[in-house]
Design a protein around this motif. Structure first.
Motif, PDB file in Angstrom:
ATOM      1  N   THR A  48       0.836  -1.203   0.000  1.00 38.94           N
ATOM      2  CA  THR A  48       0.000   0.000   0.000  1.00 38.94           C
ATOM      3  C   THR A  48       0.868   1.249   0.000  1.00 38.94           C
ATOM      4  OG1 THR A  48      -1.745  -1.162   1.185  1.00 38.94           O
ATOM      5  CG2 THR A  48      -1.828   1.231   1.223  1.00 38.94           C
ATOM      6  N   GLY A  49       1.928   1.241   0.803  1.00 37.41           N
ATOM      7  CA  GLY A  49       2.839   2.385   0.832  1.00 37.41           C
ATOM      8  C   GLY A  49       3.450   2.674  -0.524  1.00 37.41           C
ATOM      9  N   ASN A  50       3.725   1.617  -1.289  1.00 40.58           N
ATOM     10  CA  ASN A  50       4.288   1.795  -2.634  1.00 40.58           C
ATOM     11  C   ASN A  50       3.300   2.459  -3.591  1.00 40.58           C
ATOM     12  OD1 ASN A  50       6.725   0.680  -1.938  1.00 40.58           O
ATOM     13  ND2 ASN A  50       6.186  -1.362  -2.629  1.00 40.58           N
ATOM     14  N   MET A  51       2.017   2.288  -3.343  1.00 46.00           N
ATOM     15  CA  MET A  51       0.994   2.856  -4.232  1.00 46.00           C
ATOM     16  C   MET A  51       0.550   4.256  -3.831  1.00 46.00           C
ATOM     17  SD  MET A  51      -1.527  -0.334  -5.083  1.00 46.00           S
ATOM     18  CE  MET A  51      -1.861  -0.783  -3.400  1.00 46.00           C
ATOM     19  N   LEU A  52       0.895   4.688  -2.635  1.00 47.91           N
ATOM     20  CA  LEU A  52       0.403   5.966  -2.137  1.00 47.91           C
ATOM     21  C   LEU A  52       1.185   7.146  -2.695  1.00 47.91           C
ATOM     22  CD1 LEU A  52      -0.056   5.162   1.645  1.00 47.91           C
ATOM     23  CD2 LEU A  52      -1.854   5.442  -0.065  1.00 47.91           C
ATOM     24  N   PRO A  53       0.474   8.215  -3.031  1.00 47.51           N
ATOM     25  CA  PRO A  53       1.172   9.448  -3.385  1.00 47.51           C
ATOM     26  C   PRO A  53       1.659  10.124  -2.106  1.00 47.51           C
ATOM     27  CG  PRO A  53      -1.193   9.802  -3.442  1.00 47.51           C
ATOM     28  CD  PRO A  53      -0.975   8.338  -3.156  1.00 47.51           C
ATOM     29  N   ALA A  54       2.591  11.031  -2.207  1.00 50.13           N
ATOM     30  CA  ALA A  54       3.081  11.754  -1.034  1.00 50.13           C
ATOM     31  C   ALA A  54       2.127  12.880  -0.639  1.00 50.13           C
ATOM     32  CB  ALA A  54       4.467  12.315  -1.307  1.00 50.13           C
ATOM     33  N   TYR A  55       1.341  13.343  -1.603  1.00 49.52           N
ATOM     34  CA  TYR A  55       0.425  14.458  -1.373  1.00 49.52           C
ATOM     35  C   TYR A  55      -0.935  14.166  -1.978  1.00 49.52           C
ATOM     36  CZ  TYR A  55       4.581  17.098  -0.161  1.00 49.52           C
ATOM     37  OH  TYR A  55       5.722  17.510   0.434  1.00 49.52           O
ATOM     38  N   TYR A  56      -1.955  14.845  -1.473  1.00 50.80           N
ATOM     39  CA  TYR A  56      -3.280  14.802  -2.086  1.00 50.80           C
ATOM     40  C   TYR A  56      -3.750  16.234  -2.298  1.00 50.80           C
ATOM     41  CZ  TYR A  56      -5.325  15.827   2.512  1.00 50.80           C
ATOM     42  OH  TYR A  56      -5.662  16.415   3.700  1.00 50.80           O
ATOM     43  N   THR A  57      -4.727  16.410  -3.158  1.00 52.27           N
ATOM     44  CA  THR A  57      -5.231  17.739  -3.486  1.00 52.27           C
ATOM     45  C   THR A  57      -6.598  17.945  -2.872  1.00 52.27           C
ATOM     46  OG1 THR A  57      -4.065  17.625  -5.589  1.00 52.27           O
ATOM     47  CG2 THR A  57      -5.738  19.323  -5.383  1.00 52.27           C
ATOM     48  N   ARG A  58      -6.774  19.082  -2.185  1.00 53.36           N
ATOM     49  CA  ARG A  58      -8.070  19.478  -1.664  1.00 53.36           C
ATOM     50  C   ARG A  58      -8.262  20.949  -1.996  1.00 53.36           C
ATOM     51  NH1 ARG A  58      -8.446  20.006   4.383  1.00 53.36           N
ATOM     52  NH2 ARG A  58      -7.714  17.879   4.379  1.00 53.36           N
ATOM     53  N   ASN A  59      -9.344  21.241  -2.682  1.00 52.61           N
ATOM     54  CA  ASN A  59      -9.636  22.618  -3.101  1.00 52.61           C
ATOM     55  C   ASN A  59      -8.481  23.249  -3.868  1.00 52.61           C
ATOM     56  OD1 ASN A  59     -12.136  22.429  -1.780  1.00 52.61           O
ATOM     57  ND2 ASN A  59     -11.255  23.159   0.136  1.00 52.61           N
TER      58      ASN A  59
END
Length: 82
Positions: A19-30
């Motif tokens: 799961t850690g390998n698939m996760l982005p470091a950041y996400y976008t909100r607004n």
């Protein structure tokens, strides 16, 4: 994994690392970037270190067993929500 805003991985080395390998470091909100909060809980340092070595640099490592982690988490949440 693309839509996650917080991830807690508990006591499963293979699933946590995958799961850690698939996760982005950041996400976008607004339209703004926010770091993705990632917590890795395991009773061995190996898994926590592996998460950092694989590029999940934003992961917080908690070295404890799952039962203690959940007991403390539930107690803290009950106190905060009371």
């Amino acid at each position: 994994a693309k839509k996650a805003t917080c991830v807690v991985m508990v006591a499963s080395a293979l699933h946590g690392i995958a799961t850690g390998n698939m996760l982005p470091a950041y996400y976008t909100r607004n339209g703004e970037l926010h770091p993705l909060t990632t917590v890795c809980v395991d009773q061995t340092e190996f898994v926590v270190n592996k998460m950092k070595d694989r590029g999940t640099h934003q992961a917080y490592g908690v070295v404890t067993n799952a039962q203690d982690f959940f007991r403390i988490l539930v107690a803290d949440l009950k106190e905060r929500l009371a």
